[in-house]
Write a protein that holds these residues in place. Sequence first.
Motif, mmCIF file in Angstrom:
data_model
loop_
_atom_site.group_PDB
_atom_site.id
_atom_site.type_symbol
_atom_site.label_atom_id
_atom_site.label_comp_id
_atom_site.label_asym_id
_atom_site.label_seq_id
_atom_site.Cartn_x
_atom_site.Cartn_y
_atom_site.Cartn_z
ATOM 1 N N GLU A 58 37.361 34.370 39.601
ATOM 2 C CA GLU A 58 36.307 34.160 38.520
ATOM 3 C C GLU A 58 36.134 35.116 37.139
ATOM 4 N N PHE A 59 36.641 36.278 37.802
ATOM 5 C CA PHE A 59 36.552 37.587 36.553
ATOM 6 C C PHE A 59 38.037 37.663 35.924
ATOM 7 N N GLY A 60 38.806 36.763 36.322
ATOM 8 C CA GLY A 60 40.165 36.666 35.573
ATOM 9 C C GLY A 60 41.155 37.741 36.272
ATOM 10 N N MET A 61 40.898 38.160 37.271
ATOM 11 C CA MET A 61 41.487 39.139 37.910
ATOM 12 C C MET A 61 42.805 38.682 39.061
ATOM 13 N N GLY A 62 42.819 37.160 38.969
ATOM 14 C CA GLY A 62 43.551 36.412 39.734
ATOM 15 C C GLY A 62 43.113 36.460 41.307
ATOM 16 N N ALA A 63 42.702 37.623 41.747
ATOM 17 C CA ALA A 63 42.363 37.495 43.208
ATOM 18 C C ALA A 63 41.482 38.766 43.094
#
Length: 434
Positions: free
Chosen positions: A394-399
């Motif tokens: 959700e933070f755009g880190m992919g995972a």
Amino acid sequence: MSALPADTETSDTQASDSLADQMARLGRDARAAAARLSTTPAAAKNQALAAAADAIRQARPAILAANAADLEDARRAGLSGAMVDRLLLNDARVEAMARGLEEVAALPDPVGDTLAEWTRPNGLRIARVRVPLGVIGIIFESRPNVTADAAGLCLKSGNAAILRPGSESFRSSRAILAAMQAGLAAAGLPAAAVQMVPTADRAAVGILLGMSGVIDVIVPRGGRGLIERVIAESRVPVIRHLDGNCHVYVDGAADLAMARAIVGNAKLRRTGVCGAAESLLVDRRAAATHLAPIVRDLLDGGCEVRGSAEVAAIDPRVVPATEADWSTEYLDAVISATLVDGVEGAIAHIERYGSHHTDAIVTDDETAAARFLAAVDSAVVLHNASTQFTDGGEFGMGAEIGISTDKLHARGPVGAEQLTSYKYVVRGSGQLRP
């Protein structure tokens, strides 16, 4: 706990030094792989991640069969519903693992990124450049998807990984690992870049924690017992969090419809995740209008509410709270609830009982929101949003490899960027220090 799969148990004839030898070999292979990964081009790492995603999709029947066996043992052993939910894989969750790897591949490569650079009066050019940590040990319980998330993030950031799943997810993790290693092979990278401790013997954890000089950092992901053991025994630096006692504070200036929706999602979307709300705080100014609808939503949704005397008076289904409830991470359909005196009361309650993980305020008052966001000392603070957004994806880190409540090195969701350090690169033209 359930019996381990027969082929993962350490046999009676296997000497203790044999396990030590196996762990030492894992370490040697991981260090060699880390040295290669540290200079592997981004394109090759991304190719491996894409191939691993494809391999996970192709291996879905084998992964789900392995997971079914793990689930059977877990239910037979009487694991809680929340623990079983963490362990469960289905078509959607397998696809989410594959998509997560593709999202990590699409991220910018953090390795080699220049964080800062400057030139000294003597002409020296200095740059601070991002580099991998090296070898990362990940010890986790229950959630087999951590196998793919952790391996993918380590690969993207140029690190080798040694994974130690819990016995309850051993078969599932091993099936996922096979797909990850297939992706590495397809890209011509060493299989030892992602390895798994070959036994569920608890002695392996002790050996892993003592591998100073081989492993550069340990990331534990699981219950308090695991985290406390790692903190107490590890001779390797640790990125960790103990509890996720997350709060939602409903301010006197909160929109009621928004507050009801956020509290319901923060608590009940998935009760077993560390970002799930465990405590509800309501401003006394809003008690007459906001408290009863929110509490009844939770109760009607199947959530047990453990409330202070003021909250218990709202509905006979509310269970009186004890002092221990204010600091408890339930990881289940249970929440504590009390009234506080405005934003300052909420801040004080969170400071006393919180775990510095994730806390949210619901309010239309920007001044109150700014005060809360500045004063609450947690890894993630939110305004008008669910605590369940604390997630690397959700933070755009992919995972993510986990959520850190530490203040040194990494804090909050730990993605590929947080699995790097930096070094200084200095370029001169013959300068000598006087």
